[in-house]
Design an enzyme around this catalytic site. Structure first.
Site, short mmCIF file in Angstrom:
data_model
loop_
_atom_site.label_atom_id
_atom_site.label_comp_id
_atom_site.label_asym_id
_atom_site.label_seq_id
_atom_site.Cartn_x
_atom_site.Cartn_y
_atom_site.Cartn_z
N ARG A 193 -13.43 8.40 -16.80
CA ARG A 193 -14.31 8.26 -15.63
C ARG A 193 -15.65 8.96 -15.84
NH1 ARG A 193 -9.71 9.02 -10.90
NH2 ARG A 193 -9.15 6.82 -10.75
N LYS A 220 8.58 -2.02 -5.47
CA LYS A 220 8.95 -2.43 -4.12
C LYS A 220 8.09 -3.57 -3.57
CE LYS A 220 10.82 2.02 -2.58
NZ LYS A 220 10.72 3.07 -1.56
N GLY A 235 -2.90 1.72 -12.16
CA GLY A 235 -2.64 2.71 -13.21
C GLY A 235 -1.65 2.26 -14.27
N GLY A 275 -6.26 1.99 -5.61
CA GLY A 275 -6.13 1.57 -4.21
C GLY A 275 -7.16 0.54 -3.81
#
Length: 396
Positions: A41, A198, A351, A374
């Site tokens: 980053r 999930k 990720g 996100g």
């Protein structure tokens, strides 16, 4: 999406002598001694900072780091290690400035790093008074932090409301371009891979994509739930039986459009969840009661790889098996290699997905690798990110 691009401002000569405030994403992992363990980053932030310096701006850069408590600065919250690494990469001093909200002393041709922005009271709640103070520090605001684009905070949203000019840095602009190409104007067929443990965490994404894509490939625990919804036994594999109706609804939504959710025809099972567990390939309808499904089988992998090689656009989020365990990594590797070989425009994010891309060394063969976790997921859900919304509004 129409936004003012910082690269255009530089090209038009509108940056020289101006005070430029760059919101970067410098939230890097560190060891217990505070040393940076992975600096992607920081390196990714350099082109924007260098462009501002080359254009003759007085440059201020800030970022969050970790999860500090607002108004209670602690040494471990400090961007000092980042300032040190930035100085090495830029080949010039990068002073670290604390308590900067009320004023920053920086001259054209200089760059300073402003201490962890999330220590400022009101940052996370996008306090208007704080945002206005920050906006007063600069002539041009640049958002180059896609990883925080889904948050409406003072340095990602409020300052963009009140700054004289609010623009998108090169990283943010590249994300906008890639997302537009993949989802707004995709070459067909459009294939999405959504995998994870999930269904519940990615249900809204699955529903949103079911309205857009031609093939929706599911993997991991999500695939187990879809297998269960298709009447297959999955033994003691990870699944969410209470979401079978939701999985069936996604399958039906795709079918109604003449599209499909390919269900595995074979799987790789084990009796225990362990790196050294014996791996057994089984037909999808032959899973025993004490089996754990930990990967897709070779026939399924080849079936999906064939679809990916023929795709026009590929969106990838999540490995299709427990790829960290070598015996259960072959499905994810087959998917990765197929994406690399495909002529499709591909965009990948998340990720675990980035870890798989690195593991198989296909970075140069993926059309665009998203830097935001996100934020990338919220884009797939069909949400408008706050940072995109305010920059677009300011551009008009």
């Amino acid at each position: 999406m129409n936004v003012i691009r910082f690269s255009d401002l530089c090209a038009q000569g509108k940056v020289a002598g101006q005070r430029v405030f760059i919101r970067a994403d410098l939230n890097v992992p560190q060891d217990d001694a505070g040393r940076i363990t992975e600096d992607t980053r920081v390196r990714a932030s350099v082109p924007c900072i260098q462009a501002a310096l080359d254009a003759g701006a007085a440059v201020m850069v800030t970022s969050h780091l970790g999860r500090p408590t607002e108004g209670a600065f602690k040494p471990e919250d400090s961007l000092a290690p980042v300032a040190e690494r930035l100085a090495e990469l830029l080949g010039r001093p990068v002073p670290l400035v604390a308590n900067w909200v009320d004023g920053v002393d920086v001259a054209p041709g200089q760059v300073v790093l402003l201490e962890n922005c999330r220590v400022n009271k009101g940052e996370k709640k996008n306090d208007e008074a704080l945002a206005k103070k920050m906006a007063a520090l600069c002539d041009i605001y640049v958002n180059d932090a896609f990883g925080t684009a889904h948050r409406a905070e003072a340095t990602t949203y409020g300052i963009a409301q009140f700054a004289k000019i609010a623009s998108a840095g090169p990283l943010l602009a590249a994300e906008i371009d890639a997302i537009t190409k993949a989802l707004a104007h995709p070459a067909r067929p459009l294939v999405a891979i959504v995998a994870g443990s999930k269904v519940s965490t990615k249900l809204t994404i699955l529903k949103a994509l079911a309205e857009k894509v031609d093939q929706l490939i599911v993997g991991g625990g999500i695939a187990n739930t879809f297998m269960l919804a298709s009447g297959l036994s999955i033994g003691k594999s990870l699944a969410e039986p209470d979401l079978l109706d939701q999985a069936k609804a996604v399958i039906e939504a795709m079918r109604a459009r003449g599209a499909a959710v390919p269900i595995p025809v074979d799987v790789v099972t084990a009796k225990t969840f362990a790196a050294d567990a014996a791996a057994t390939v089984k037909a999808a309808d032959a899973v025993a009661e004490d089996d754990l499904i930990l990967d897709i089988g070779p026939k399924t992998a080849e079936m999906l790889a064939a679809q990916l090689r023929e795709a026009g656009t590929i969106v990838w989020n999540g490995p299709v098996g427990v790829f960290e365990f070598e015996a259960f990594s072959h499905g994810t590797e087959a998917i990765a290699r197929a994406i690399a070989q495909s002529k499709a425009f591909s965009i990948a994010g998340g990720g675990d997905t980035l870890a798989a891309i690195a593991k198989y060394g296909i970075e140069k063969d993926v059309g665009y690798i998203s830097t935001g976790g996100g934020a990338f997921l919220e884009i797939l859900e069909g949400k408008t990110l706050p940072a995109f919304e305010i920059l677009s509004r300011r551009a008009s």
